[in-house]
Scaffold this active site. Structure first.
Site, PDB file in Angstrom:
ATOM      1  N   SER A 182       0.823  -1.198   0.000  1.00  0.00           N
ATOM      2  CA  SER A 182       0.000   0.000   0.000  1.00  0.00           C
ATOM      3  C   SER A 182       0.867   1.262   0.000  1.00  0.00           C
ATOM      4  CB  SER A 182      -0.963  -0.039   1.184  1.00  0.00           C
ATOM      5  OG  SER A 182      -1.913   0.983   1.099  1.00  0.00           O
ATOM      6  N   ASP A 239      -2.281   6.321  -4.018  1.00  0.00           N
ATOM      7  CA  ASP A 239      -1.120   5.655  -3.440  1.00  0.00           C
ATOM      8  C   ASP A 239      -0.613   4.573  -4.390  1.00  0.00           C
ATOM      9  OD1 ASP A 239      -3.099   3.733  -3.086  1.00  0.00           O
ATOM     10  OD2 ASP A 239      -2.511   3.221  -1.044  1.00  0.00           O
ATOM     11  N   ASP A 285      -0.699   1.348  -4.819  1.00  0.00           N
ATOM     12  CA  ASP A 285      -1.566   0.310  -5.388  1.00  0.00           C
ATOM     13  C   ASP A 285      -2.955   0.835  -5.727  1.00  0.00           C
ATOM     14  OD1 ASP A 285      -2.237   0.456  -2.628  1.00  0.00           O
ATOM     15  OD2 ASP A 285      -3.038  -1.583  -2.656  1.00  0.00           O
ATOM     16  N   ASP A 335      -5.518   2.110  -4.172  1.00  0.00           N
ATOM     17  CA  ASP A 335      -6.759   1.848  -3.438  1.00  0.00           C
ATOM     18  C   ASP A 335      -7.131   3.017  -2.523  1.00  0.00           C
ATOM     19  OD1 ASP A 335      -4.837   1.420  -1.475  1.00  0.00           O
ATOM     20  OD2 ASP A 335      -5.604  -0.540  -0.852  1.00  0.00           O
TER      21      ASP A 335
END
Length: 578
Positions: A150, A303, A305, A307
């Site tokens: 993340s 961010d 990834d 999400d």
């Protein structure tokens, strides 16, 4: 610091076992240079496979993220899948973000799945985590994994596990997978030799299917047509968002999107930021600078990834300000419900969800619109679980959490910055179409529903001793709960570990109605809410603060917000959390 006997035994196992030569040379180099502290930290435990998967610093050792810790985790997951779905073809989807080693880790995981007779759909290149969630359901997979840490610093990587509904694993699968992983005692039991015929590369066709679903979320396409040239600055902060966010903004009809080119190329070293976290102003600085130069209307950042989403807007003085996760979730909830109502799309079955540490204004907004709201534990796997439980009976509209995550519609079962970016842009376009800015929309929202302010502090306690300190802090808070906080009496204590809610005014006890989690909340007479929650994936304990007061006039927003900031500072000081 001398090596403990347990650490020495693990080091010997790695030096003599079936590990590659470079790994063994790295360990020997640490031994030769007397790096006892580094060795103790790398080997004092096995990197824990938690309820969501793995996350840790990359490197050599049992407490590090590497091909062996990932391999043992994957083999444990394979064993559980083979046991759970006997006599049928098992399919998994595998994706990865832009971090160092992510692509390699994804290929290793895919190889192990294939070696266990499992069909693998491996993304040909990096993709956002929410697309992995979508793909699992779209292709009828029993499971999926994404290699990501993340928004953690560049030293980290991780491994998140999903089940057949596209959500991160929950009970009983999470604990059952943990048990299977823990039974893998040796790398010799891991089937590393890939069977290439079982690995299928996927890419553009899944992008198209996913983007089609996101496009259906649009509620006000006519407003976008009128405001198509809304000036948007977007940065993926060297992450996966670059693959889909510009495309989805184009599909929604936005024609004036400016990308921060210095942060557009995926790069696991995140060279332009200290930490690729859109919650932090320093990570947004390049985008803010570009927005000032262009006199933009909106800044959006995702961010690594993709999400989580961070946004910035201009206040009434024309200054760029960051909108925090609670405010973004509240704005999206307010927009979704009001826009659906105006479009005649609202039904009696509609509901929204927010987590127990997220602003209560979301519940207030839902109540005012006659829409049900539910609260869950922190994490979108719990929001997804509620959607699963209510499927066919009630209609999920949207849900969010304070940590910059939001999910619109149920075709994805995890927080989704791609769809959130599109809806935030639509929200800004509708506001501009009505002669207002997104900032003015937010202030009006708080004038209508009451002014809330939230904050979070995160105390990092590294290493074995740090983990013990965090547990001691939670024990002390339970054993010696405060009677007052910043001068206001504590009237209710919610202990999600025991599942008991205690009203201190009446002595009455009720149940939380949620599964057990190590979270403790104190509610005060003046409406403040303080939550203590150790992280499940990092060596941290987090304290969440929520305070509120009426807002009589939009002109008093800044003053009221400052007053509430002072109140949070007094709470932190009173609880000795500095």
């Amino acid at each position: 610091m001398a090596l403990t006997s347990d650490v020495q035994q693990k080091i010997n196992t790695w030096l003599k076992g079936n590990y590659d030569a470079q790994t063994q040379a790295d360990i020997q180099q640490l031994l030769d240079s007397n790096q006892e502290e580094a060795l103790n930290d790398a080997f004092y435990r096995d990197l824990e496979f938690g309820t969501g998967g793995l996350r840790g610093v990359m490197g050599t050792g049992s407490n590090r993220m590497n091909r062996y810790t990932l391999g043992m985790a994957t083999q444990g997951l394979c064993n559980y899948l083979l046991d759970s779905f006997p006599s049928q073809e098992i399919k998994v989807a595998v994706a990865h973000d832009s971090r160092n080693n992510s692509s390699e880790f994804a290929r290793i995981a895919a190889g192990i799945f294939s070696a266990n007779g499992i069909t693998v759909y491996l993304f040909e290149a990096l993709r956002p985590t929410p697309e992995l969630s979508f793909t699992i359901r779209h292709l009828g997979c029993q499971s999926g994994v994404v290699i990501t840490a993340s928004h953690n610093p560049k030293e980290y990587n991780g491994y998140k596990v999903y089940w057949n509904d596209g959500a991160q694993v929950v009970a009983p699968h999470d604990t059952n997978i943990i048990r299977e992983v823990n039974e893998i005692q040796s790398v010799d039991t891991v089937k590393f030799k890939a069977v290439e015929s079982r690995i299928h590369l996927i890419g553009a066709e899944l992008d198209e299917a996913y983007l089609n679903e996101v496009q259906k979320l649009s509620i006000n396409p006519e407003a976008i047509k009128r405001q198509h040239d809304l000036k948007i600055v977007y940065t993926p902060i060297h992450g996966t968002g670059i693959t889909l966010v510009p495309k989805v903004l184009e599909r929604f009809g936005f024609t004036n999107v400016s990308i921060v080119e210095a942060q557009a190329t995926p790069d696991g070293n995140f060279p332009t930021v200290v930490s690729p976290n859109p919650e932090e102003k320093v990570a947004m600085q390049m985008a803010l600078d570009q927005a000032r130069q262009l006199d933009a209307d909106l800044v959006i950042a995702t961010d690594p990834d993709a999400d989580r989403v961070g946004i910035a807007v201009k206040n009434t003085q024309g200054e760029w300000v960051l909108v925090n996760g609670n405010q973004t979730a509240a704005l999206l909830t307010f927009y979704l419900l009001s826009a659906r109502k105006n479009a005649g799309k609202m039904t009696e079955q509609d509901f929204i969800v927010y987590t127990i540490v997220t602003s209560e204004v979301l519940g207030d907004i839902a109540k005012a619109h006659g829409v049900k709201s539910y609260q869950t534990l922190t994490g979108f796997k719990y929001i997804a679980g509620l959607i699963r439980d209510l499927e066919g009976k009630e209609t999920y509209i949207g849900g969010g959490e304070e940590s910059y995550g939001f999910m619109i519609g149920d075709f994805v079962r995890d927080k989704d910055a791609v769809s959130a970016c599109a809806m935030i842009a639509e929200m800004a376009a509708v506001a501009k179409d009505n002669g207002r800015t997104l900032y003015e929309e937010m202030v009006q929202m708080y004038a209508t529903y009451g002014l809330y302010r939230e904050d979070l502090i995160s105390l990092t306690k590294k290493g074995q001793r740090g983990a013990e300190e965090i547990q001691e802090m939670m024990r002390d808070l339970r054993a010696q709960a405060p009677h007052t906080i910043a001068g206001s009496p504590v009237v209710e204590i919610r202990d999600y570990h025991t599942g008991i809610v205690r009203d201190l005014r009446t002595g009455q006890e009720t149940r939380t109605g949620l599964e057990a989690s190590n979270v403790l909340q104190f509610l005060t007479e003046d409406g403040s809410k303080i939550s203590a929650r150790p992280s499940g994936t990092e060596p941290k304990i987090k304290f969440y603060f929520s305070v509120k007061q009426p807002l009589d006039s939009v002109d008093k927003f800044e003053q009221g917000y400052e007053e509430l900031g002072g109140k949070i500072a007094r709470i932190i000081e009173d609880m000795k959390l500095k």
